[in-house]
Motif scaffolding. Structure first.
Motif, mmCIF file in Angstrom:
data_model
loop_
_atom_site.group_PDB
_atom_site.id
_atom_site.type_symbol
_atom_site.label_atom_id
_atom_site.label_comp_id
_atom_site.label_asym_id
_atom_site.label_seq_id
_atom_site.Cartn_x
_atom_site.Cartn_y
_atom_site.Cartn_z
ATOM 1 N N VAL A 89 -3.900 -2.970 -9.697
ATOM 2 C CA VAL A 89 -2.537 -2.621 -10.139
ATOM 3 C C VAL A 89 -1.796 -3.818 -10.753
ATOM 4 C CG1 VAL A 89 -2.348 -0.735 -8.442
ATOM 5 C CG2 VAL A 89 -1.417 -2.978 -7.863
ATOM 6 N N ALA B 221 -1.015 -6.614 -9.415
ATOM 7 C CA ALA B 221 0.021 -7.113 -8.497
ATOM 8 C C ALA B 221 0.251 -8.602 -8.768
ATOM 9 C CB ALA B 221 -0.415 -6.900 -7.054
ATOM 10 N N ASP C 193 2.280 -8.855 -4.604
ATOM 11 C CA ASP C 193 1.034 -8.530 -3.915
ATOM 12 C C ASP C 193 1.340 -8.379 -2.424
ATOM 13 O OD1 ASP C 193 -1.422 -8.367 -2.767
ATOM 14 O OD2 ASP C 193 -2.351 -9.850 -4.079
ATOM 15 N N LYS D 271 -0.426 -7.710 0.005
ATOM 16 C CA LYS D 271 -1.412 -8.327 0.921
ATOM 17 C C LYS D 271 -1.045 -9.785 1.211
ATOM 18 C CE LYS D 271 -5.316 -5.396 -0.209
ATOM 19 N NZ LYS D 271 -5.432 -4.945 -1.592
ATOM 20 N N LEU E 205 6.640 -1.361 -11.014
ATOM 21 C CA LEU E 205 7.271 -1.127 -9.717
ATOM 22 C C LEU E 205 7.625 -2.441 -9.041
ATOM 23 C CD1 LEU E 205 4.862 1.671 -8.422
ATOM 24 C CD2 LEU E 205 7.144 1.973 -9.391
ATOM 25 N N GLY E 206 8.716 -2.403 -8.274
ATOM 26 C CA GLY E 206 9.104 -3.573 -7.489
ATOM 27 C C GLY E 206 9.213 -4.805 -8.370
ATOM 28 N N GLU F 44 11.141 -5.860 -11.832
ATOM 29 C CA GLU F 44 12.037 -7.033 -11.871
ATOM 30 C C GLU F 44 11.614 -8.003 -12.975
ATOM 31 O OE1 GLU F 44 11.616 -7.656 -7.529
ATOM 32 O OE2 GLU F 44 13.791 -7.822 -7.557
ATOM 33 N N PRO G 169 10.633 0.287 -5.352
ATOM 34 C CA PRO G 169 10.323 0.932 -4.064
ATOM 35 C C PRO G 169 10.322 -0.007 -2.871
ATOM 36 C CG PRO G 169 8.308 0.533 -5.283
ATOM 37 C CD PRO G 169 9.425 -0.034 -6.118
ATOM 38 N N GLU G 170 10.881 -1.204 -3.022
ATOM 39 C CA GLU G 170 10.818 -2.187 -1.929
ATOM 40 C C GLU G 170 11.344 -1.620 -0.615
ATOM 41 O OE1 GLU G 170 11.666 -2.839 -5.014
ATOM 42 O OE2 GLU G 170 11.039 -4.848 -5.624
ATOM 43 N N LEU H 19 9.041 -0.423 1.830
ATOM 44 C CA LEU H 19 8.232 -1.453 2.502
ATOM 45 C C LEU H 19 9.111 -2.291 3.430
ATOM 46 C CD1 LEU H 19 6.222 -2.658 -0.621
ATOM 47 C CD2 LEU H 19 5.337 -1.261 1.236
ATOM 48 N N PHE I 250 12.557 -9.677 5.557
ATOM 49 C CA PHE I 250 11.161 -10.059 5.316
ATOM 50 C C PHE I 250 10.389 -10.310 6.608
ATOM 51 C CE2 PHE I 250 7.721 -12.699 3.486
ATOM 52 C CZ PHE I 250 7.345 -11.839 2.473
ATOM 53 N N PHE J 240 -0.639 0.548 3.927
ATOM 54 C CA PHE J 240 -2.090 0.351 3.908
ATOM 55 C C PHE J 240 -2.804 1.404 4.770
ATOM 56 C CE2 PHE J 240 -0.716 -3.976 2.556
ATOM 57 C CZ PHE J 240 -1.333 -3.944 1.314
HETATM 58 C C1 LIG Z 1 9.129 -11.635 -2.607
HETATM 59 C C2 LIG Z 1 8.794 -10.242 -2.239
HETATM 60 C C3 LIG Z 1 9.060 -9.325 -3.349
HETATM 61 C C4 LIG Z 1 8.762 -8.047 -3.202
HETATM 62 C C5 LIG Z 1 8.958 -7.147 -4.305
HETATM 63 C C6 LIG Z 1 7.799 -6.192 -4.460
HETATM 64 O O1 LIG Z 1 7.314 -6.072 -5.518
HETATM 65 S S1 LIG Z 1 7.253 -5.319 -3.138
HETATM 66 C C7 LIG Z 1 5.971 -4.310 -3.802
HETATM 67 C C8 LIG Z 1 6.585 -3.197 -4.560
HETATM 68 N N1 LIG Z 1 5.567 -2.349 -5.104
HETATM 69 C C9 LIG Z 1 5.209 -1.228 -4.529
HETATM 70 O O2 LIG Z 1 5.702 -0.829 -3.525
HETATM 71 C C10 LIG Z 1 4.113 -0.463 -5.233
HETATM 72 C C11 LIG Z 1 3.037 -0.096 -4.269
HETATM 73 N N2 LIG Z 1 1.941 0.603 -4.930
HETATM 74 C C12 LIG Z 1 2.021 1.879 -5.287
HETATM 75 O O3 LIG Z 1 3.004 2.548 -5.150
HETATM 76 C C13 LIG Z 1 0.769 2.480 -5.827
HETATM 77 O O4 LIG Z 1 -0.315 1.724 -5.381
HETATM 78 C C14 LIG Z 1 0.721 2.558 -7.382
HETATM 79 C C15 LIG Z 1 0.984 1.218 -8.011
HETATM 80 C C16 LIG Z 1 1.735 3.593 -7.865
HETATM 81 C C17 LIG Z 1 -0.700 3.032 -7.800
HETATM 82 O O5 LIG Z 1 -1.012 4.236 -7.122
HETATM 83 P P1 LIG Z 1 -2.484 4.827 -7.109
HETATM 84 O O6 LIG Z 1 -2.424 6.107 -6.354
HETATM 85 O O7 LIG Z 1 -3.046 4.806 -8.457
HETATM 86 O O8 LIG Z 1 -3.362 3.778 -6.304
HETATM 87 P P2 LIG Z 1 -3.283 3.352 -4.778
HETATM 88 O O9 LIG Z 1 -1.945 3.518 -4.226
HETATM 89 O O10 LIG Z 1 -4.406 3.992 -4.052
HETATM 90 O O11 LIG Z 1 -3.545 1.781 -4.890
HETATM 91 C C18 LIG Z 1 -4.780 1.284 -5.374
HETATM 92 C C19 LIG Z 1 -5.101 0.017 -4.612
HETATM 93 O O12 LIG Z 1 -4.135 -0.975 -4.947
HETATM 94 C C20 LIG Z 1 -3.541 -1.505 -3.780
HETATM 95 N N3 LIG Z 1 -2.147 -1.833 -4.109
HETATM 96 C C21 LIG Z 1 -1.260 -1.069 -4.715
HETATM 97 N N4 LIG Z 1 -0.110 -1.714 -4.895
HETATM 98 C C22 LIG Z 1 -0.292 -2.938 -4.380
HETATM 99 C C23 LIG Z 1 0.546 -4.087 -4.271
HETATM 100 N N5 LIG Z 1 1.780 -4.098 -4.740
HETATM 101 N N6 LIG Z 1 0.035 -5.171 -3.676
HETATM 102 C C24 LIG Z 1 -1.238 -5.189 -3.209
HETATM 103 N N7 LIG Z 1 -2.079 -4.123 -3.282
HETATM 104 C C25 LIG Z 1 -1.602 -3.028 -3.876
HETATM 105 C C26 LIG Z 1 -3.651 -0.373 -2.768
HETATM 106 O O13 LIG Z 1 -3.564 -0.854 -1.472
HETATM 107 C C27 LIG Z 1 -5.008 0.189 -3.114
HETATM 108 O O14 LIG Z 1 -5.988 -0.633 -2.567
HETATM 109 P P3 LIG Z 1 -6.831 -0.159 -1.300
HETATM 110 O O15 LIG Z 1 -7.850 -1.237 -1.134
HETATM 111 O O16 LIG Z 1 -7.386 1.182 -1.641
HETATM 112 O O17 LIG Z 1 -5.870 -0.107 -0.174
#
Ligand SMILES: CC/C=C/CC(=O)SCCNC(=O)CCNC(=O)[C@H](O)C(C)(C)COP(=O)(O)OP(=O)(O)OC[C@H]1O[C@@H](n2cnc3c(N)ncnc32)[C@H](O)[C@@H]1OP(=O)(O)O
Length: 719
Positions: free
Chosen positions: A21, A23, A62, A64, A98-99, A103, A122-123, A126, A259, A272
């Protein structure tokens, strides 16, 4: 990782590369910093485009990395560097922004989106807030009310809505990067001052205080104890009332609190866990990645009561052709009307055409001869279901999967009555089936991995949180619910009221306390089950012996209410009273309180003061203890499966992560100690006897939840 290319001679193209994605990992942030610097220092480059590889802009920070020490360049200065650049920077948004991804795009001077893209902050889901300037830039760009809506709900908007709100400048149906490069060329050399969102004031909003007060009240009510939505409102308020730099400082302070909170950990665990349950495995060794699902184009539903209707709607909305069978003509006509209504309302909400012609109604079971999968949803009666399965086995084409929607009956027994038990699985839907997110896919020892894979894939297509579980009484969700409800009954005997118990559970974050929930689902449901188990003894026997049945403590309170015809909301009376049958507003009932008083007197029970802590410990730890038994028995593959079931289907507050995560947060040693304490006080209650897995985990030093599997595996290998 970010790749840099010069295209169309004078456009610097930066491509984020971090599958799946893109990230914003430390490496990606470093890549952005380096490539932006390179583009800005190259005199041949007049403008810059940022895009993501593989049709997705960026899924945000990310997640993770959240648990570990921050490395690499921070997001905020990186985004500021882009915003203050002296060459136009254009975000080319495909897939998702997203997120942190959005930004980053808000730091760019222009945003071009593909028509199928989705954008959002969508933060909040989380347990966080958009703390890379998102809470300060979005209100400046689209106004306070719209920004509040997006940031406090975390909802994703379509490209069309983003354009209407003013988040993006252009939407394209064609190649987004090409469109963005063309756009970047067209704006090269223009003044960028008006495009730097952080320098704008927030659009004027009349009566700001009243708006924030109203929103805060609504958010508090729906948050059910979650802190992130409230911090989101506070951050947007800072954007509306403070200069940008001070707003950013407030954003930072609020984020610092969120956080490190347990709620953020719980919500990120849920994110997750929901993905982990898709990687199911069975005790036989069959797994999600080695079991190929069968294609399902045409399905059938047998029995069009409440569940059958909801299942038909869910299947039709997924795009399947459905044969809906109900043998009684009157019920069939009523069901047809109800299903059409549900499909029409659903289609209106989603702005699409209703899938009315996808459903064919029939009174004849022969009509299902050529379907790929059948979901039987007749009355919960093993003899009736067995008969239906035998008919289906005779009628359906070879290889048709036979699924039973049951909440309690033995899937193995049903399978053993068919010539092909490997084709049988349980699909436990929750009412209303077209709305509720949860689906338990129940496999027996003879269910084929392909049957499980097919049911799991179908559940995913229907948008359900599908969890594969083994076959046992109540499966996972209802099996854990039993000790929880029993403890609530015992608490009433000892002096609590339904109001007190419900208040404690609702303050904990449940959408409904146990008694309000029981009134909603109907007291007669449990009564029928207890009767079937030989537990119900009508009459007025008194004393302790009348409350010991089958060798264990038993409370007949629920049965006594049913004998009075108090079945809950549907009869207008249950644990509470209602204005009329079917009404939803529960009011305290003086009759119930005198009934409890008389009951205690009859049984020689002396009411004592019970506090919220005891309610939570007894109800929740009994439920959690059963969860450990379930893990020990191999009915659920891991704690994530249990937690997803409870969060998606049983109203467990998501910000507390699910019962097993909660136990981990409270501390396994503490849960064990409290169970032992209550077990000593109530030795005739077996469900308070701590599970051997819990003891084992504590003896192993209470490993974190992601390591429980090692202890379970060790335990099983020694058996
Ligand atoms: C300083 C802190 C700042 C924080 C700000 C932020 O940005 S917080 C993060 C905000 N983003 C989100 O909340 C988005 C989360 N992801 C999603 O909503 C969805 O994954 C998606 C991007 C819409 C894609 O959806 P889809 O159905 O196509 O795939 P999956 O959900 O199955 O995801 C695929 C794998 O990717 C991993 N993953 C998704 N997003 C992230 C991420 N932001 N960081 C790390 N990993 C991410 C997800 O876990 C899947 O992997 P698996 O190994 O299958 O678990």
């Amino acid at each position: 990782m970010a790749e840099y290319n010069r295209v169309s001679e004078c456009v610097g193209l930066i491509t984020l590369r971090n599958p799946p994605v893109n990230a914003l990992s430390a490496a990606v942030r470093q890549g952005i910093v380096d490539t932006v610097e390179r583009a800005l220092s190259d005199p041949n480059v007049k403008s810059v485009v940022i895009c993501g590889q593989n049709g997705i802009f960026c899924g945000g920070a990310d997640i993770k990395e959240f648990g570990s020490k921050m490395t690499g360049p921070p997001l905020i200065p990186m985004i500021h560097a882009i915003e203050s650049a002296n060459k136009p920077v254009v975000a080319a948004i495909e897939g998702s922004a997203l997120g942190g991804g959005l930004e980053l795009a808000l730091g760019c001077h222009y945003r071009i989106a593909h028509s199928k893209a989705r954008l959002g902050l969508p933060e909040v889901s989380l347990g966080l807030l958009p703390a890379a300037g998102g809470s300060q830039r979005l209100p400046r760009l689209i106004g306070v009310p719209a920004a509040l809506n997006l940031i406090t709900t975390g909802r994703h908007v379509t490209a069309a809505e983003a354009l209407q709100l003013g988040i993006v400048d252009q939407v394209t149906d064609h190649n987004t990067v090409d469109a963005a490069v063309k756009f970047a060329l067209s704006v090269a050399g223009r003044s960028l001052d008006p495009r730097r969102i952080s320098t704008h004031p927030c659009p004027q909003q009349p009566d700001l205080d009243a708006l924030f007060e109203e929103v805060m009240q609504k958010v508090r009510q729906s948050a059910r104890g979650a802190i992130a939505p409230i911090a989101c409102v506070q951050a947007v308020r800072a954007a509306a009332t403070l200069p940008y730099a001070q707003g950013m400082e407030r954003e930072r302070e609020l984020m610092a609190t969120l956080f490190t909170s347990g709620q953020a950990r719980a919500l990120q665990y849920c994110f997750f866990a929901e993905r982990a349950v898709g990687r199911w495995r069975m005790p036989s060794g069959a797994r999600w990645d080695t079991s190929k699902p069968r294609p399902v184009h045409k399905a059938a539903v047998i029995g069009l009561g409440t569940m059958g209707r909801g299942i038909t709607v869910a299947l039709a909305q997924t795009g399947l052709s459905v044969i809906a069978v109900e043998t009684q003509e009157k019920q069939l006509m009523e069901a047809k009307q109800a299903i059409s209504g549900m499909l029409e309302r659903g289609a209106k909400r989603r702005g699409v055409a209703p899938a009315l012609d996808r459903v064919i109604y029939s009174q004849n079971i022969q009509a299902v001869a050529d379907v790929d999968l059948v979901i039987e949803a007749v009355f919960e009666d093993i003899a009736l279901k067995t008969k239906v399965f035998q008919q289906l086995s005779a009628v359906c084409k070879p290889g048709t999967l036979l699924c039973t929607n049951t909440s309690a009956l033995d899937v193995d027994q049903l399978a053993s009555e068919t010539p092909n038990p490997e084709l049988v699985v349980g699909m436990h839907f929750f009412a209303p089936a077209h709305v509720m997110k949860l689906l338990e896919v129940v496999y027996g020892p003879r269910s084929s991995p392909q049957a499980v894979a097919t049911a799991m894939q179908l559940g995913k297509k229907m948008g359900k949180a599908s969890v594969a579980v083994g076959n046992c009484r109540g499966f996972v969700g209802n099996r854990m619910l039993k000790p929880y409800i029993e403890e609530a009954f015992f608490l009433l005997e000892e002096g609590a009221t339904p109001e007190l118990v419900d208040q404690a559970l609702e303050e904990f974050g449940f959408s409904m306390g146990v008694f309000r929930m029981s009134d909603l689902s109907g007291l007669d449901v449990g009564w029928r089950v207890r009767k079937g188990d030989g537990l119900v003894e009508p009459g007025t026997a008194s004393g302790r012996s009348a409350r010991i049945r089958q060798g264990r403590r038993y409370s007949p309170l629920g049965d006594l209410l049913c004998e009075e015809g108090r079945f809950g909301q549907k009869t207008g009376r249950g644990w509470y009273q209602y204005d009329k049958p079917g009404s939803r507003v529960a009011r305290s009932d003086p009759w119930l309180h005198s009934f409890l008083g008389a009951y205690r007197a009859q049984h020689g029970l002396v009411a004592r003061r019970i506090d919220h802590q005891e309610v939570l410990e007894r109800c929740l730890y009994a439920l959690i203890n059963e969860g450990f038994h379930i893990l020990d028995d191999g009915i659920a593959a891991g704690p994530e499966d249990i937690d997803v079931i409870y969060v998606s289907g049983y109203g467990w507050p998501r910000h507390r992560g699910g019962p097993m995560f909660y136990a981990n947060m409270v501390g396994l040693a503490k849960v064990l100690e409290r169970l032992e304490h209550y077990q000593q006080l109530h030795p005739e209650v077996p469900h308070l006897q701590p599970s051997s897995l819990l003891r084992r985990l504590v003896a192993s030093g209470s490993p974190p939840i992601h390591k429980w599997g090692e202890v379970i595996k060790k335990l099983h290998s020694q058996l």
